[in-house]
Scaffold this motif. Structure first.
Motif: not given
Length: 254
Positions: A149-155, A195-205, A220-225, A227-230
């Motif tokens: 429901a939060d928009g991310y998956a679990r493995i 959110a301060d280290y987006l330069d270390q992350l890949p494209d949002k898709g 918490t980090a997953g929900r933040t990403l 919310d940022l459109g990942y």
């Protein structure tokens, strides 16, 4: 008989005559629970992380999925006529059921707990053994995970381990303070400052897998990403504590 549970603490034994599963404490050599699982309880296998027991029910044409710690039946999966042999792939992602009554093998996806294929193998076939092979990129588990429901998956740990064999995602450790990391981790980023280290992350898709010690920080980090459109965020279930319980190494573990 199969051994599983935390640190191999328990052994599991099917009783075909009355359709039950006995759970045995290996240390005390006592039966701690006997639970009904279904008619014709036959072969069984325990998942690599010790959390799940699979039991072939030859008289119900099905496989029972049982919670190892409690004996609770989680699901009954219809597989074909008279399944007597079952086996798991080494990474625990696939379960195979040999249906003696119709000379087929049912292929079960343990993530969705559904039969994804039934393969004819010829009359008189008996005995079954899974042989591990590296999945192709098109078979990536990351592509098949459902979002919550939060928009991310679990493995699960065993699924992530299998994906590392042909890694095509960004793996981020968000735990603070640093307490070790999984091999092939791409970056260590504080969960509350991701959110301060987006330069270390890949494209949002592109796929990103997050983990921490137990799961709270990565949530918490997953929900933040999200919310940022990942759009392709995945969290390791129960973090690297579950990773270690599954028997996998952690680098720099103190």
């Amino acid at each position: 008989v199969a051994v599983g549970g935390e640190n191999g603490r328990f052994a599991y034994l099917t009783n075909k005559g009355d359709g039950t599963l006995s759970i045995i404490d290996v240390l005390s050599e006592t039966i701690v629970n006997t639970v009904p699982v279904g008619k014709g309880a036959h072969a069984l296998r325990v998942s690599p992380d010790g959390s799940t027991v699979y039991v072939a029910l030859s008289k119900e044409d099905a496989v029972a999925v049982v919670e190892a710690s409690t004996g609770k039946i989680l699901r009954i999966i219809p597989v074909g006529k008279t399944p007597e042999q079952i086996d798991l792939s080494r990474n625990g992602l696939w379960l195979y059921a040999g249906n003696n009554g119709e000379s087929t093998v049912a292929v079960i996806d343990t993530t969705s707990q559904t039969v994804v294929a039934t393969v004819p193998v010829g009359q008189g076939a008996y005995g079954l053994q899974a042989v591990s092979a590296k999945p192709t990129k098109s078979e990536s588990v990351l592509q098949s995970l459902s979002k919550n429901a939060d928009g991310y998956a679990r493995i699960r740990p065993e699924q992530l381990q299998a994906e590392l064999d042909q890694k095509d995602f960004t793996l981020i450790n968000v735990h603070i303070p640093y307490a070790g990391e999984i091999a092939q981790t791409d970056a260590n980023i504080p969960y509350n400052r991701i959110a301060d280290y987006l330069d270390q992350l890949p494209d949002k898709g592109e796929p990103i897998v997050l983990y921490c010690r137990s799961g709270s920080m990565s949530t918490t980090a997953g929900r933040t990403l999200v919310d940022l459109g990942y759009t392709n965020v995945v969290e390791l279930v129960d973090g690297f504590e579950a990773w270690k319980r599954a028997g996998f190494d952690l680098i720099g573990d103190n």
